[in-house]
Scaffold this motif. Sequence first.
Motif, PDB file in Angstrom:
ATOM      1  N   PRO A   1       0.791  -1.238   0.000  1.00  0.00           N
ATOM      2  CA  PRO A   1       0.000   0.000   0.000  1.00  0.00           C
ATOM      3  C   PRO A   1       0.823   1.288   0.000  1.00  0.00           C
ATOM      4  O   PRO A   1       0.322   2.332  -0.415  1.00  0.00           O
ATOM      5  N   ALA A   2       2.069   1.240   0.429  1.00  0.00           N
ATOM      6  CA  ALA A   2       2.892   2.453   0.480  1.00  0.00           C
ATOM      7  C   ALA A   2       3.416   2.872  -0.896  1.00  0.00           C
ATOM      8  O   ALA A   2       3.923   3.976  -1.056  1.00  0.00           O
ATOM      9  N   ILE A   3       3.280   1.999  -1.889  1.00  0.00           N
ATOM     10  CA  ILE A   3       3.779   2.297  -3.238  1.00  0.00           C
ATOM     11  C   ILE A   3       2.599   2.703  -4.113  1.00  0.00           C
ATOM     12  O   ILE A   3       1.550   2.074  -4.083  1.00  0.00           O
ATOM     13  N   ASP A   4       2.777   3.748  -4.899  1.00  0.00           N
ATOM     14  CA  ASP A   4       1.722   4.241  -5.792  1.00  0.00           C
ATOM     15  C   ASP A   4       1.760   3.473  -7.114  1.00  0.00           C
ATOM     16  O   ASP A   4       2.459   3.854  -8.045  1.00  0.00           O
ATOM     17  N   PHE A   5       1.012   2.389  -7.179  1.00  0.00           N
ATOM     18  CA  PHE A   5       1.011   1.572  -8.388  1.00  0.00           C
ATOM     19  C   PHE A   5       0.228   2.219  -9.524  1.00  0.00           C
ATOM     20  O   PHE A   5       0.481   1.929 -10.683  1.00  0.00           O
ATOM     21  N   ALA A   6      -0.709   3.112  -9.209  1.00  0.00           N
ATOM     22  CA  ALA A   6      -1.407   3.836 -10.277  1.00  0.00           C
ATOM     23  C   ALA A   6      -0.394   4.635 -11.100  1.00  0.00           C
ATOM     24  O   ALA A   6      -0.499   4.702 -12.329  1.00  0.00           O
ATOM     25  N   ALA A   7       0.601   5.200 -10.432  1.00  0.00           N
ATOM     26  CA  ALA A   7       1.631   5.973 -11.149  1.00  0.00           C
ATOM     27  C   ALA A   7       2.520   5.070 -11.999  1.00  0.00           C
ATOM     28  O   ALA A   7       3.161   5.538 -12.942  1.00  0.00           O
ATOM     29  N   ARG A   8       2.558   3.776 -11.684  1.00  0.00           N
ATOM     30  CA  ARG A   8       3.408   2.837 -12.424  1.00  0.00           C
ATOM     31  C   ARG A   8       2.707   2.201 -13.622  1.00  0.00           C
ATOM     32  O   ARG A   8       3.343   1.466 -14.379  1.00  0.00           O
ATOM     33  N   VAL A   9       1.420   2.442 -13.784  1.00  0.00           N
ATOM     34  CA  VAL A   9       0.671   1.783 -14.860  1.00  0.00           C
ATOM     35  C   VAL A   9       1.250   2.063 -16.244  1.00  0.00           C
ATOM     36  O   VAL A   9       1.405   1.131 -17.039  1.00  0.00           O
ATOM     37  N   PRO A  10       1.616   3.300 -16.605  1.00  0.00           N
ATOM     38  CA  PRO A  10       2.187   3.506 -17.948  1.00  0.00           C
ATOM     39  C   PRO A  10       3.467   2.683 -18.163  1.00  0.00           C
ATOM     40  O   PRO A  10       3.648   2.074 -19.233  1.00  0.00           O
ATOM     41  N   TRP A  11       4.339   2.639 -17.157  1.00  0.00           N
ATOM     42  CA  TRP A  11       5.553   1.825 -17.253  1.00  0.00           C
ATOM     43  C   TRP A  11       5.180   0.351 -17.405  1.00  0.00           C
ATOM     44  O   TRP A  11       5.741  -0.360 -18.231  1.00  0.00           O
ATOM     45  N   TRP A  12       4.222  -0.111 -16.583  1.00  0.00           N
ATOM     46  CA  TRP A  12       3.828  -1.511 -16.628  1.00  0.00           C
ATOM     47  C   TRP A  12       3.206  -1.869 -17.983  1.00  0.00           C
ATOM     48  O   TRP A  12       3.493  -2.922 -18.541  1.00  0.00           O
ATOM     49  N   ARG A  13       2.362  -0.995 -18.516  1.00  0.00           N
ATOM     50  CA  ARG A  13       1.729  -1.266 -19.807  1.00  0.00           C
ATOM     51  C   ARG A  13       2.802  -1.418 -20.891  1.00  0.00           C
ATOM     52  O   ARG A  13       2.738  -2.321 -21.721  1.00  0.00           O
ATOM     53  N   GLU A  14       3.800  -0.565 -20.858  1.00  0.00           N
ATOM     54  CA  GLU A  14       4.891  -0.658 -21.840  1.00  0.00           C
ATOM     55  C   GLU A  14       5.673  -1.951 -21.649  1.00  0.00           C
ATOM     56  O   GLU A  14       6.004  -2.639 -22.615  1.00  0.00           O
ATOM     57  N   ARG A  15       5.982  -2.306 -20.421  1.00  0.00           N
ATOM     58  CA  ARG A  15       6.707  -3.558 -20.150  1.00  0.00           C
ATOM     59  C   ARG A  15       5.864  -4.756 -20.574  1.00  0.00           C
ATOM     60  O   ARG A  15       6.369  -5.709 -21.167  1.00  0.00           O
ATOM     61  N   TRP A  16       4.578  -4.717 -20.260  1.00  0.00           N
ATOM     62  CA  TRP A  16       3.661  -5.794 -20.639  1.00  0.00           C
ATOM     63  C   TRP A  16       3.702  -6.008 -22.154  1.00  0.00           C
ATOM     64  O   TRP A  16       3.862  -7.122 -22.637  1.00  0.00           O
TER      65      TRP A  16
END
Length: 150
Positions: A32-47
């Motif tokens: 919960p301490a990490i903002d995963f919403a902010a990581r979505v663009p990075w994750w989408r690109e990695r995916w």
Amino acid sequence: MPEPSITLRPYRATDEDAAIELWQRTWQLAYPAIDFAARVPWWRERWRAELVPAAQIVVAEEDGTLAGFVTIDASGYLDQLVVGPSHWGSPIGRLLVDEAKRLSPDGITLLVNSDNARAIGFYHKHGFVDAGDDVNPVSGRPVKRMRWTP
């Protein structure tokens, strides 16, 4: 009440948004301490650039809704096993890890965050053993390397 129907099937491009949303929701609850919403663009690109072209991806659906997925590449590296929080403790995790073993019958390796006791316990329960400590090359977090061999 009828028993839910769980189906495993190959990933389809139309699953992308649901898979990414499930990844974000699951990891956000775990950390919960990490903002995963902010990581979505990075994750989408990695995916799109790393996982979809190089891994077999199998999704689990419960009553037609994406409830989890597993990614495993030709070397037997399991990059992601994600089960939606509402399905933790259900058969979905076991079904996905069993499918990964079927797809990689010579063995599987993975990295799991060292502080993720729930995941470590899950992998131990399913026949994985500790194979040393490491550092995640993406996040820099301490991880355990785990291995399953038939």
